[in-house]
Design a protein around this motif. Structure first.
Motif, PDB file in Angstrom:
ATOM      1  N   GLU A  60       0.906  -1.170  -0.035  1.00 44.69           N
ATOM      2  CA  GLU A  60       0.171  -0.021  -0.178  1.00 44.69           C
ATOM      3  C   GLU A  60       0.837   1.255   0.129  1.00 44.69           C
ATOM      4  N   ILE A  61       0.641   2.065  -0.905  1.00 45.82           N
ATOM      5  CA  ILE A  61       1.479   3.414  -1.128  1.00 45.82           C
ATOM      6  C   ILE A  61       0.546   4.603  -0.718  1.00 45.82           C
ATOM      7  N   LYS A  62       1.031   5.290   0.117  1.00 38.23           N
ATOM      8  CA  LYS A  62       0.130   6.569   0.520  1.00 38.23           C
ATOM      9  C   LYS A  62       0.462   7.572  -0.537  1.00 38.23           C
ATOM     10  N   THR A  63      -0.312   8.632  -1.119  1.00 37.84           N
ATOM     11  CA  THR A  63      -0.290   9.551  -2.059  1.00 37.84           C
ATOM     12  C   THR A  63       1.100  10.264  -1.841  1.00 37.84           C
ATOM     13  N   ASN A  64       1.734  10.712  -0.452  1.00 36.05           N
ATOM     14  CA  ASN A  64       2.636  11.619  -0.191  1.00 36.05           C
ATOM     15  C   ASN A  64       3.791  10.784   0.084  1.00 36.05           C
ATOM     16  N   GLU A  65       3.815   9.444  -0.073  1.00 36.61           N
ATOM     17  CA  GLU A  65       4.888   8.692   0.678  1.00 36.61           C
ATOM     18  C   GLU A  65       5.765   8.369  -0.574  1.00 36.61           C
ATOM     19  N   LEU A  66       6.961   8.389  -0.340  1.00 41.63           N
ATOM     20  CA  LEU A  66       8.014   7.798  -1.247  1.00 41.63           C
ATOM     21  C   LEU A  66       8.055   6.190  -1.601  1.00 41.63           C
ATOM     22  N   LEU A  67       8.468   5.999  -2.690  1.00 41.39           N
ATOM     23  CA  LEU A  67       8.478   4.567  -3.097  1.00 41.39           C
ATOM     24  C   LEU A  67       9.572   3.831  -2.345  1.00 41.39           C
ATOM     25  N   SER A  68       9.248   2.649  -1.794  1.00 42.70           N
ATOM     26  CA  SER A  68      10.409   2.089  -1.162  1.00 42.70           C
ATOM     27  C   SER A  68      11.411   1.354  -2.198  1.00 42.70           C
ATOM     28  N   SER A  69      12.787   1.513  -1.603  1.00 41.71           N
ATOM     29  CA  SER A  69      13.678   0.765  -2.622  1.00 41.71           C
ATOM     30  C   SER A  69      13.692  -0.740  -2.317  1.00 41.71           C
ATOM     31  N   CYS A  70      12.917  -1.235  -1.093  1.00 45.01           N
ATOM     32  CA  CYS A  70      12.695  -2.468  -0.761  1.00 45.01           C
ATOM     33  C   CYS A  70      11.895  -3.286  -1.973  1.00 45.01           C
ATOM     34  N   ASN A  71      11.116  -2.481  -2.601  1.00 45.06           N
ATOM     35  CA  ASN A  71      10.384  -3.203  -3.684  1.00 45.06           C
ATOM     36  C   ASN A  71      10.698  -2.544  -5.242  1.00 45.06           C
ATOM     37  N   ALA A  72      11.822  -2.159  -5.185  1.00 44.26           N
ATOM     38  CA  ALA A  72      12.247  -1.637  -6.553  1.00 44.26           C
ATOM     39  C   ALA A  72      13.050  -2.882  -7.206  1.00 44.26           C
ATOM     40  N   LEU A  73      13.109  -2.751  -8.468  1.00 43.89           N
ATOM     41  CA  LEU A  73      13.731  -3.622  -9.072  1.00 43.89           C
ATOM     42  C   LEU A  73      15.287  -3.062  -9.653  1.00 43.89           C
ATOM     43  N   VAL A  74      16.338  -3.446  -9.068  1.00 48.87           N
ATOM     44  CA  VAL A  74      17.631  -2.895  -9.103  1.00 48.87           C
ATOM     45  C   VAL A  74      18.400  -3.622 -10.068  1.00 48.87           C
TER      46      VAL A  74
END
Length: 161
Positions: A60-74
């Motif tokens: 769940e991502i809130k509107t003003n929340e930064l995207l988590s690098s834990c859920n990023a494809l690096v």
């Protein structure tokens, strides 16, 4: 009465022709492990990319929340998978990472993909990525062999050339 039990010229030419056709396609694939390494790495990368994308879609991502690098494809030159930040608290072996540091296969370009709740690729500031006609491409190479993963703007990962 003598019985001839040999091949006719037509049968011999047919067998040689079939062997020639088979060798044109089979020998390059079987002559070395290089092509298999690149294709195997690409297929593993494709699986990992989809896994990271699904995990990001379930957060769940809130509107003003930064995207988590834990859920990023690096994507780096020798690694592709989920983020590696200490905040993620990953422990032990991870199924969401392809580590090619012990092989000669390299990945390019180095970049990071985040995903929105629909699985579409976005940047860290939530700007849509891969929006042009060709989308985004991640290429696995080893000397002269190459295999790629493409990603379109709607989040569809697929093997491409």
């Amino acid at each position: 009465m003598i019985k001839n039990s040999g091949l006719t010229l037509i049968e011999l030419i047919t067998v040689i022709l079939i062997l020639g056709i088979v060798s044109v396609f089979a020998v390059p694939r079987l002559s070395g492990s290089e092509a298999f390494s690149v294709i195997g790495a690409r297929d593993a990368g494709l699986s990992v990319a989809r896994q990271v994308q699904l995990r990001a879609m379930q957060q769940e991502i809130k509107t003003n929340e930064l995207l988590s690098s834990c859920n990023a494809l690096v994507v780096t030159a020798s690694r592709m998978g989920g983020g590696n930040d200490t905040d993620c608290q990953w422990q032990g072996d991870r199924s969401d990472v392809v580590d090619l540091s012990d092989s000669q296969v390299r990945i390019s370009p180095a970049q990071t993909f985040y995903f929105d709740l629909l699985g579409r690729p976005v940047s860290s500031d939530k700007t849509r990525l891969c929006t042009d006609a060709s989308g985004c491409k991640i290429t696995f190479t080893q000397s002269v062999s190459a295999a790629s993963i493409c990603l379109n703007s709607e989040g569809y990962f697929y093997a491409c050339d």
